[in-house]
Write an enzyme that holds these catalytic residues in place. Structure first.
Site, PDB file in Angstrom:
ATOM      1  CE1 TYR A  23      -4.064  -1.779   0.187  1.00 39.53           C
ATOM      2  CE2 TYR A  23      -3.209  -2.831   2.164  1.00 39.53           C
ATOM      3  CZ  TYR A  23      -4.163  -2.744   1.152  1.00 39.53           C
ATOM      4  OH  TYR A  23      -5.197  -3.626   1.135  1.00 39.53           O
ATOM      5  CB  CYS A  42      -1.408  -5.726   4.557  1.00 40.24           C
ATOM      6  SG  CYS A  42      -0.360  -5.275   3.169  1.00 40.24           S
TER       7      CYS A  42
END
Ligand SMILES: *Cc1c(COP(=O)(O)O)cnc(C)c1O
Length: 457
Positions: free
Chosen positions: A343, A390
């Site tokens: 991300y 994550c």
């Protein structure tokens, strides 16, 4: 359900096609990804209609297939085979730590093993059993449910609940023979009344507040408090205790003051002719550091798990961490220089690296705040965790440049990775993680225990 799966497949394969078109022609600006997205949505809506029309009755059988569930129940796979991330608990370490505590405090003092919060994430039932086999005589928990869990596992040792419980739960306290802590007159009378009505006399410990100002009867009121309820047929005083606020700090005036107040309250209780029963005050830090806090019993949590309450105890006792956190690689690939990983691309490949993925994330207790700030151990070598951690996955980097000292490491799906623990003289500790995060090892141990399966060694 099938309908939804087909749509997902259609969507991703369409995306892949368009994106490969993009890379082949090298003209990303020609593609309007947002138009594409809207087109996708229309397709999804068109295809999803039959699924939406599905009635609850249609859905029910596949959702709750009790027969299939029953079969699943029977497949008892050990944790590492269900999911490639797990917590390993070394019961021998728990034994070692309790013997080290015993050696440190000497004979004749009882040990209460504190197994609250699922034994600081280590698994309450197994830890309690191991503790009782290793010299502990008492167990301590934080609430009624934790006590009941131990009783239902067949554990018969005395169990102290370290706080008062809601009055509504008193029938459970009595039924499961749990020992509540008393800190208020209201609770004392309710407990006494209900016990008496059942023809019992309820065992309890009195908690005295000597300065922590959390719970407990004020030290100057303790003797009067006990005198007021000592007549009660339904109440049976079996212990008196306090808790230190600063036992893990360098010698402090506050610590001595708490101890002094506790001793004064005990004198007053005895002066009134009341037998305080088991007297206890020390947590791990106090038990390891101060003999004068031992009284009849010490309450040992953290040290039993092999963790140090602070730097102050490191040189005083040899402890062995019982918890390690392990995972297996689920995916490995080489990532070209400059490409982002995870991300928001908080890391970009420097080239000559493999990126390996392990199925553990912040949902398992591996704090997202450690992203790009921690190492994992792979084949005896420290490898930097890279990219944002994550919820369920984490990536790390394996350097592919080889030197004489560090020959190139091969990595395969299924290879084991150490996230917390020791291997070949190198340690990845909860202490270091906690320091990075501005918290304490207690909290991290608890969190790793919440979602990961446990494997007992
Ligand atoms: C949790 C707890 C302990 C155990 O403390 P450690 O520092 O883990 O040894 C002891 N006493 C009370 C009242 C507690 O709440």
């Amino acid at each position: 359900m099938d309908g939804i799966r087909i749509i997902e497949g259609g969507l991703s394969s369409k995306r892949d096609k368009d994106l490969s078109h993009e890379t082949q022609n090298g003209k990303a600006q020609d593609l309007n990804l947002f138009d594409l997205y809207e087109q996708d949505i229309k397709e999804i809506q068109a295809q999803a209609e039959p699924t939406q029309a599905m009635t609850d009755a249609d859905a029910a059988p596949s959702m709750i297939d009790t027969e299939a569930n029953a079969q699943l129940e029977e497949i008892k796979l050990p944790a590492p085979h269900r999911r490639w991330a797990w917590v390993e608990i070394d019961r021998e370490a728990i034994r070692h730590n309790l013997l080290a505590i015993r050696k440190r405090i000497g004979p004749g003092i009882k040990i209460m093993a504190i197994v609250k919060a699922d034994a600081y994430g280590h698994g309450a039932i197994e830890v309690a059993r191991q503790a009782l086999l290793s010299g502990a005589e008492f167990l301590g928990v934080a609430n009624v449910d934790e006590g009941i869990e131990l009783r239902q596992a067949g554990i018969e040792a005395p169990i102290l609940i370290l706080t008062e419980t809601p009055q509504q739960s008193i029938p459970l306290v009595l039924r499961y023979k749990l020992i509540p802590t008393i800190t208020t007159m209201e609770y004392a009378l309710a407990l006494g009344e209900q016990a008496d009505a059942a023809g019992q006399s309820a065992a309890y410990h009195l908690k005295i507040d000597t300065g922590m100002n959390r719970i407990g009867v004020h030290y100057s009121d303790a003797a009067d408090f006990l005198r007021t309820i000592s007549f009660h047929r339904g109440l049976d005083l079996q212990g008196v205790f306090t808790h230190f606020s600063t036992a893990d700090e360098s010698d402090s005036y506050e610590f001595k003051l708490q101890l002094e107040r506790f001793n004064r309250a005990l004198d007053e209780i005895r002066y009134m002719g009341i037998n305080p029963g088991l007297v206890h005050a020390a947590n791990s830090a106090a038990a390891i550091r101060y003999k004068q806090t031992h009284f009849d019993m010490v309450r040992i949590g953290l040290a039993m798990y092999g963790l140090h309450p602070s730097r102050m105890t490191r040189d005083l006792i040899d402890l062995r961490p019982a918890m390690s956190v392990r995972a297996r690689i689920t995916y490995v690939k080489s990532v070209p220089v400059g490409e982002g990983v995870g991300y928001n691309y908080t890391y970009r490949s420097p080239g000559s690296v493999l990126i390996a993925t392990i199925p553990i994330g912040y949902g398992d207790g591996l704090s997202r705040a450690l992203s790009n700030r921690m190492d994992v151990m792979f084949k005896g070598r420290l490898c930097p965790q890279v990219g944002t951690i994550c919820m369920d996955m984490t990536m790390f980097e394996i350097d592919q440049r080889s030197s004489q000292l560090n020959p190139r490491l091969a990595a395969d799906v299924g290879d084991e990775v150490l996230v917390v623990g020791r291997e070949g003289g190198i340690e990845l500790t909860l202490d270091n993680m906690a320091e990075q995060l501005g918290t304490i090892n207690y909290e991290l141990a608890c969190r790793f225990g919440l979602r990961l399966q446990r494997l007992l060694k």
